[in-house]
Design an enzyme around this catalytic site. Structure first.
Site, PDB file in Angstrom:
ATOM      1  N   LYS A 110      -9.109   0.363  28.920  1.00  0.00           N
ATOM      2  CA  LYS A 110      -8.540   1.709  28.988  1.00  0.00           C
ATOM      3  C   LYS A 110      -9.685   2.680  29.142  1.00  0.00           C
ATOM      4  O   LYS A 110     -10.804   2.417  28.691  1.00  0.00           O
ATOM      5  CB  LYS A 110      -7.771   2.032  27.691  1.00  0.00           C
ATOM      6  CG  LYS A 110      -6.738   3.110  27.866  1.00  0.00           C
ATOM      7  CD  LYS A 110      -5.535   2.571  28.623  1.00  0.00           C
ATOM      8  CE  LYS A 110      -4.270   3.312  28.370  1.00  0.00           C
ATOM      9  NZ  LYS A 110      -3.113   2.454  28.659  1.00  0.00           N
TER      10      LYS A 110
HETATM   11  N1  GLU Z   1      -1.402   2.920  31.743  1.00  0.00           N
HETATM   12  C1  GLU Z   1      -0.368   1.947  31.866  1.00  0.00           C
HETATM   13  C2  GLU Z   1      -0.202   1.185  30.574  1.00  0.00           C
HETATM   14  O1  GLU Z   1      -0.510   1.668  29.520  1.00  0.00           O
HETATM   15  C3  GLU Z   1      -0.526   1.071  33.096  1.00  0.00           C
HETATM   16  C4  GLU Z   1      -1.796   0.299  33.186  1.00  0.00           C
HETATM   17  C5  GLU Z   1      -1.995  -0.400  34.522  1.00  0.00           C
HETATM   18  O2  GLU Z   1      -1.131  -0.298  35.383  1.00  0.00           O
HETATM   19  O3  GLU Z   1      -3.049  -1.035  34.674  1.00  0.00           O
HETATM   20  O4  GLU Z   1       0.323   0.098  30.547  1.00  0.00           O
END
Ligand code: GLU
Length: 421
Positions: A110
């Protein structure tokens, strides 16, 4: 396990506590726990940009890669004022369990910048997005760490990330980012995927508890990409949406809200505020109004020890990451009247279709929307059944069952690969 001085704060503590709860269930020896829980690496960057008024502002950005055991790391990038490294690390850890539960060949990651994107002009937002990606170049890559949207970012930001990375490589590397616009190597169905997945799982939960969706009532907290698509998809299945809220306003009408015109208002103005003078409601109170389906699709830690005993729904569908604290979980454990669809299952549609986008980009072979949606539903269905089955056989909550599957898969891969050197 020693406490970390880098990863601190309530969200990290929450991810850590959840992990130890399932590690106890799984009998993971204490000496193995740090290796599974603690993030592999983190990059913290300062991103200076020229503001429109001629001044220079510096924003703090982060990227945490949790583990590299199953493949590249994967996860979104969040632009929000309260972003810090502890929160980003917790979100990366949850991405790991989410990807493993869905059977995707990724570790979790993240990223984020501590900024209110609404306070920036479009030019400033582009400058900040590009500077952040430029700082991240040595740390990410299509086979190392693949970014995606999260709160406060969107397809446009992903296009700027992809363009910046590609300019430095001297060629287009679209697979370094997912959630891109369809005409720059994105996939059809990615923007809607998280909300559609939430609605699919609500349908499955409703089947399981014998709730007829036609005429059932729903309250949705958060009207961003996840909440709005979930709301519209539920309404199309006959659900009466009686409450919605975002950072700017909350509306409640037991007779049902006109979700299409709410969506049109948000598309035009960027927020719910100003939609109507009627039906305005207290946002915190909205969460505890009676409904069949409650969808927290905004930020972390909104269901806590103060309101968990008061929520009055049959299905709790966690569109957000980490909306329910461990203290609230202790209360929900004793509330079998509520069918919880835990976040790492409920909002996995986004990363599942991100994986499809990455695969399509690597192969340069693109699928149509029905293929994307069919594969999405099949992947979610498998995870849903695995979670419900494990919850029954081991007497675990749905959250503990979902986390157990994710943690066990990462643990098993780590044990088989062994410890280097
Ligand atoms: N931000 C989204 C999540 O928390 C998607 C992450 C992604 O598509 O890699 O799952």
């Amino acid at each position: 396990m020693q406490a970390s001085s880098v990863y601190t704060g309530p969200v990290f503590e929450m991810a850590s506590r959840q992990f130890h709860t399932v590690a106890d269930h799984l009998d993971i020896p204490v000496h193995e726990r740090a290796r599974i829980l603690m993030p592999k690496r983190v990059l913290a960057v300062s991103c200076p940009i020229h503001r429109d008024d001629g001044s220079v502002a510096v924003y703090q950005g982060y990227r945490v890669q949790h583990h590299l055991t199953l493949g590249p790391t994967k996860g979104g990038t969040r632009f929000a004022p309260n972003v810090d490294v502890g929160e980003v690390a917790a979100l990366a850890i949850w991405m790991s369990w989410k990807c493993a539960l869905a059977g995707l060949p990724y570790g979790g990651a993240k990223g984020g910048i501590a900024v209110d994107p609404r306070a920036l002009s479009k030019r400033e937002l582009e400058a900040l997005s590009r500077r952040y990606m430029q700082e991240m170049i040595p740390f990410v890559g299509p086979h190392t760490d693949v970014m995606a949207p999260d709160m406060g970012t969107n397809e446009q930001v992903m296009a700027w990330f992809m363009d910046t990375y590609s300019m430095y490589q001297g060629k287009t590397v679209s697979e370094v980012v997912t959630g891109k616009p369809v005409d720059t190597g994105g996939t059809v169905g990615r923007r809607e995927a998280t909300g559609r997945g939430v609605a699919y799982l609500i349908r499955r939960a409703a089947d399981t508890i014998g709730l007829n969706l036609d005429g059932a009532t729903a309250i949705v907290q958060g009207f961003g990409n996840v909440g709005s698509v979930a709301t519209l998809t539920l309404a199309a299945s006959g659900v009466r949406v009686i409450g919605v809220s975002d950072h700017s306003a909350a509306y409640y009408d037991p007779k049902g809200l006109d979700v299409r015109s709410l969506d049109a208002h948000v598309a035009k103005t960027g927020a719910l505020a100003g939609y109507s003078k009627e039906g305005l409601f207290d946002a915190a109170e909205l969460l505890v109004q009676k409904c069949d389906i409650l969808v927290p699709a905004a930020v972390e830690r909104v269901i806590d020890e103060h309101n968990a005993g008061k929520i009055d729904c049959r299905i709790l569908a966690e569109g957000a990451n980490g909306p329910t604290t461990p203290e609230a979980d202790d209360i929900l454990r004793n509330r079998p009247d509520i069918f919880v669809i835990p976040d790492i299952l409920c909002n996995a549609g986004g990363v599942i279709v991100s994986y499809f986008e990455w695969v399509q980009g690597l192969q340069q072979l693109f699928w149509d929307e029905s293929e994307v949606n069919d594969r999405l539903n099949r992947t979610l269905e498998k995870s849903f059944q695995e979670v419900v089955r494990l919850s029954k056989t081991r007497g675990l909550t749905h959250r503990d069952a979902a986390l157990s599957i994710g943690v066990e898969r990462v643990l098993s891969a780590k044990r088989k690969r062994g410890l280097f050197p």
